[in-house]
Design a protein around this motif. Structure first.
Motif, PDB file in Angstrom:
ATOM      1  N   GLU A   1       0.850  -1.177   0.000  1.00 20.17           N
ATOM      2  CA  GLU A   1       0.000   0.000   0.000  1.00 20.17           C
ATOM      3  C   GLU A   1       0.895   1.239   0.000  1.00 20.17           C
ATOM      4  O   GLU A   1       2.003   1.229   0.508  1.00 20.17           O
ATOM      5  N   GLY A   2       0.399   2.329  -0.553  1.00 18.32           N
ATOM      6  CA  GLY A   2       1.147   3.564  -0.531  1.00 18.32           C
ATOM      7  C   GLY A   2       2.442   3.486  -1.301  1.00 18.32           C
ATOM      8  O   GLY A   2       3.472   4.023  -0.872  1.00 18.32           O
ATOM      9  N   ALA A   3       2.414   2.788  -2.435  1.00 18.76           N
ATOM     10  CA  ALA A   3       3.636   2.627  -3.228  1.00 18.76           C
ATOM     11  C   ALA A   3       4.068   3.961  -3.824  1.00 18.76           C
ATOM     12  O   ALA A   3       3.299   4.926  -3.894  1.00 18.76           O
ATOM     13  N   ARG A   4       5.295   4.004  -4.251  1.00 19.35           N
ATOM     14  CA  ARG A   4       5.840   5.232  -4.835  1.00 19.35           C
ATOM     15  C   ARG A   4       5.173   5.514  -6.180  1.00 19.35           C
ATOM     16  O   ARG A   4       4.814   4.585  -6.907  1.00 19.35           O
ATOM     17  N   PRO A   5       5.057   6.784  -6.531  1.00 16.90           N
ATOM     18  CA  PRO A   5       4.321   7.126  -7.755  1.00 16.90           C
ATOM     19  C   PRO A   5       5.111   6.910  -9.036  1.00 16.90           C
ATOM     20  O   PRO A   5       4.527   6.923 -10.119  1.00 16.90           O
ATOM     21  N   ASP A   6       6.444   6.736  -8.923  1.00 16.75           N
ATOM     22  CA  ASP A   6       7.259   6.598 -10.133  1.00 16.75           C
ATOM     23  C   ASP A   6       7.518   5.125 -10.425  1.00 16.75           C
ATOM     24  O   ASP A   6       8.244   4.456  -9.699  1.00 16.75           O
ATOM     25  N   PRO A   7       6.951   4.591 -11.497  1.00 18.13           N
ATOM     26  CA  PRO A   7       7.103   3.172 -11.805  1.00 18.13           C
ATOM     27  C   PRO A   7       8.463   2.888 -12.434  1.00 18.13           C
ATOM     28  O   PRO A   7       9.230   3.796 -12.757  1.00 18.13           O
ATOM     29  N   LEU A   8       8.732   1.604 -12.638  1.00 20.57           N
ATOM     30  CA  LEU A   8       9.919   1.172 -13.368  1.00 20.57           C
ATOM     31  C   LEU A   8       9.461   0.532 -14.672  1.00 20.57           C
ATOM     32  O   LEU A   8       8.749  -0.469 -14.669  1.00 20.57           O
ATOM     33  N   PHE A   9       9.857   1.123 -15.792  1.00 23.32           N
ATOM     34  CA  PHE A   9       9.553   0.567 -17.106  1.00 23.32           C
ATOM     35  C   PHE A   9      10.694  -0.354 -17.520  1.00 23.32           C
ATOM     36  O   PHE A   9      11.858   0.031 -17.464  1.00 23.32           O
ATOM     37  N   VAL A  10      10.360  -1.573 -17.957  1.00 27.97           N
ATOM     38  CA  VAL A  10      11.348  -2.563 -18.366  1.00 27.97           C
ATOM     39  C   VAL A  10      11.413  -2.627 -19.887  1.00 27.97           C
ATOM     40  O   VAL A  10      10.395  -2.824 -20.559  1.00 27.97           O
ATOM     41  N   LEU A  11      12.624  -2.467 -20.424  1.00 28.78           N
ATOM     42  CA  LEU A  11      12.850  -2.504 -21.869  1.00 28.78           C
ATOM     43  C   LEU A  11      13.734  -3.697 -22.183  1.00 28.78           C
ATOM     44  O   LEU A  11      14.896  -3.754 -21.781  1.00 28.78           O
ATOM     45  N   ALA A  12      13.169  -4.660 -22.895  1.00 30.71           N
ATOM     46  CA  ALA A  12      13.876  -5.920 -23.175  1.00 30.71           C
ATOM     47  C   ALA A  12      14.928  -5.725 -24.263  1.00 30.71           C
ATOM     48  O   ALA A  12      15.054  -4.663 -24.869  1.00 30.71           O
ATOM     49  N   GLY A  13      15.692  -6.790 -24.509  1.00 38.65           N
ATOM     50  CA  GLY A  13      16.845  -6.709 -25.403  1.00 38.65           C
ATOM     51  C   GLY A  13      16.546  -7.160 -26.813  1.00 38.65           C
ATOM     52  O   GLY A  13      15.423  -7.171 -27.277  1.00 38.65           O
ATOM     53  N   GLY A  14      17.590  -7.570 -27.491  1.00 41.85           N
ATOM     54  CA  GLY A  14      17.469  -8.022 -28.872  1.00 41.85           C
ATOM     55  C   GLY A  14      18.333  -7.213 -29.816  1.00 41.85           C
ATOM     56  O   GLY A  14      19.555  -7.344 -29.788  1.00 41.85           O
ATOM     57  N   PRO A  15      17.690  -6.345 -30.643  1.00 38.73           N
ATOM     58  CA  PRO A  15      16.254  -6.076 -30.723  1.00 38.73           C
ATOM     59  C   PRO A  15      15.482  -7.297 -31.198  1.00 38.73           C
ATOM     60  O   PRO A  15      15.974  -8.065 -32.016  1.00 38.73           O
ATOM     61  N   GLY A  16      14.286  -7.461 -30.634  1.00 36.79           N
ATOM     62  CA  GLY A  16      13.437  -8.584 -30.992  1.00 36.79           C
ATOM     63  C   GLY A  16      12.812  -9.270 -29.805  1.00 36.79           C
ATOM     64  O   GLY A  16      11.883 -10.067 -29.963  1.00 36.79           O
ATOM     65  N   GLU A  17      13.301  -8.994 -28.596  1.00 37.54           N
ATOM     66  CA  GLU A  17      12.749  -9.608 -27.398  1.00 37.54           C
ATOM     67  C   GLU A  17      11.617  -8.734 -26.870  1.00 37.54           C
ATOM     68  O   GLU A  17      11.693  -7.511 -26.921  1.00 37.54           O
TER      69      GLU A  17
END
Length: 486
Positions: free
Chosen positions: A82-98
């Motif tokens: 509860e009450g998590a931080r407002p700034d998320p973590l976006f995950v960008l996969a590798g490859g290119p192609g993944e």
């Protein structure tokens, strides 16, 4: 060649916030972007998924004709507290192609310390995974009866049969897609984690939208000027390190005293053409395998990504040099034994590399970077790029990234060695570089690294003490059929 909070009402939004810790910070976004509960392979938890239409050609954002938009698949793992931080973590996969949906298991490894306090957002980059995957016939490269030229001919047929506008599948457009996702989900500043090619994409986003980036974590870092196919020197350095480590290990040296000569002998033998008759490691039926340079050296190159896998190589090389190819072929087959959904998007890979890297893969660079592990790939790529027929994308001059950046490198990495991170850091105002001596391609999931990710995200202004990365042990060598030493 070498992967809908569907609630339309405020009531649904508030109910979601009560049920799912960490979703509260995006309450205002749910009316703008409808998502739904979903389960995806590799994760037992219930997640949230979104299909977001984005312009195929961002230069014409108002285009509404069918085929002029792409449905991006986005997966959200809500924060656990509860009450998590407002700034998320976006995950960008590798490859290119993944695709992001293909790396979801890192929730329980690299992201296990981060997820309690932050939403984690996985994007299937346009042309990958569930975002209109651009691929060819599954298992094409694993058909051991085909020569390298026959595989390339089949790839060219696949390219010509595709109706995809390959010129739209660039890193710059993928960065614009990230911004569309951020806006649709109602987030303010975001954090970015990128792995391998994802580090190129993350840097592109940070330069295009600097005001929307809180921090970046880049693991297996691609430098801004790095030409992805030009990896010969780094791959050779990783192979030389492996041979040197075997020679320095008494048991390995005793088991394989002529390792370098055996490897050179295999490369020469395969270069002349080699067909092996052996029991298929899967079925035990007798088969003929064309052992081409791409199959031999591509397998070796791929194994160097992981030190645990690489330390099986002396055994495989020695066995093959003695005429026993079954262990090597069995390891080669691992790629074909993976599910089609987990395979990388071949045509997306070519779309990016042919537009962004091939124009800089000059004859002079090819000559200076020449090494056995990447030579066949360098030879084959120009023909495939001619078939792709994508316009060249000019390399923009890198501007300085002002957001704090944590750069992680494995000292044994055959593709993004630590010197690549050092080159990237030259264009970063607040960069911290950490290197793990016994690690290959990818650090975040190993040892103390998950704790370091959390520490950096919580306090990016503080220095991260990465000395604990030195404690990640080197795997033992495999000395016989029973497997690695205890």
């Amino acid at each position: 060649m070498k992967p809908s909070l569907n609630f339309g009402t405020l009531f649904g939004t508030l109910l979601l916030a009560a049920i799912l810790p960490g979703a509260a910070q995006a309450q205002h976004a749910s009316a703008r972007a409808q998502t739904h509960g979903c389960h995806l392979p590799g994760v037992e938890d219930a997640l949230r998924c979104l299909k977001l239409p984005v312009p195929l050609d961002p230069a014409r954002p108002g285009a509404a004709h069918p085929g002029q938009t792409i449905q991006l698949h986005v997966t959200i793992a809500p924060a656990l507290r509860e009450g998590a931080r407002p700034d998320p973590l976006f995950v960008l996969a590798g490859g290119p192609g993944e695709a992001g949906s293909e790396v979801l298991p890192i929730l329980n490894t690299a992201m296990r310390r981060v997820r309690p306090t932050r939403d984690i957002v996985f994007i299937d980059q346009r042309g990958t995974g569930l975002s209109g995957k651009l691929e060819c016939e599954s298992g094409l490269d694993e058909d051991s009866s085909l020569s390298d030229d026959e595989i390339d001919a089949a790839l060219v047929r696949c390219i010509r049969a595709s109706k995809a506008p390959f010129a739209a599948y660039t890193t710059a457009n993928a960065a614009r897609d990230i911004e569309q996702v951020r806006r649709a989900l109602g987030y303010g500043k975001i954090n970015l984690w990128g792995g391998s090619y994802g580090t190129r994409l993350g840097q592109a986003y940070a330069r295009a939208y600097p005001g929307n980036v809180r921090t970046l974590i880049l693991d297996a870092v691609a430098a801004p000027d790095q030409v992805i196919p030009a990896g010969g020197r780094d791959s050779q350095a990783a192979l030389d390190k492996l041979f040197g480590q075997c020679d320095a290990d008494p048991a390995c040296r005793k088991a394989y005293p002529g390792l370098r000569a055996e490897f050179d002998g295999l490369v020469a033998k395969v270069g002349k053409g080699l067909t092996i008759s052996l029991p298929d490691p899967r079925t035990a039926r007798q088969v003929d395998v064309k052992m081409t340079g791409a199959r031999l050296l591509g397998t070796v190159h791929g194994m160097l990504y992981s030190p645990a896998d690489a330390r099986r190589l002396p055994f495989l090389v020695h066995s093959a040099a003695q005429g026993r190819w079954q262990p090597f072929v069995a390891r080669r087959n691992l790629g074909a034994d993976s599910t089609p959904e987990g395979s990388s998007a071949t045509l997306l890979y070519l779309a990016v590399i042919c537009a962004e890297d091939m124009p800089r893969f000059t004859p002079a660079l090819i000559a200076s970077d020449d090494a056995p592990l990447t030579r066949d790939f360098a030879r084959r790529l120009p023909g495939l790029c001619r078939a792709m027929n994508v316009p060249a994308v000019a390399l923009p001059a890198p501007t300085t990234i002002e957001a704090p950046v944590l750069l992680l490198s494995g000292a044994l990495d055959p593709v993004t060695a630590p010197h690549r991170a050092a080159s990237a850091a030259q264009y970063m105002a607040h960069a911290q570089l950490l290197s793990a001596p016994n690690v290959g391609h990818g650090v975040s999931q190993l040892g103390c690294a998950p704790r370091l990710l959390r520490a950096f995200l919580d306090h990016p202004e503080r220095k991260v003490d990465g000395s604990c990365l030195n404690e990640i042990p080197a795997p033992t060598f495999q000395l016989g059929s029973a497997g690695p030493q205890p």
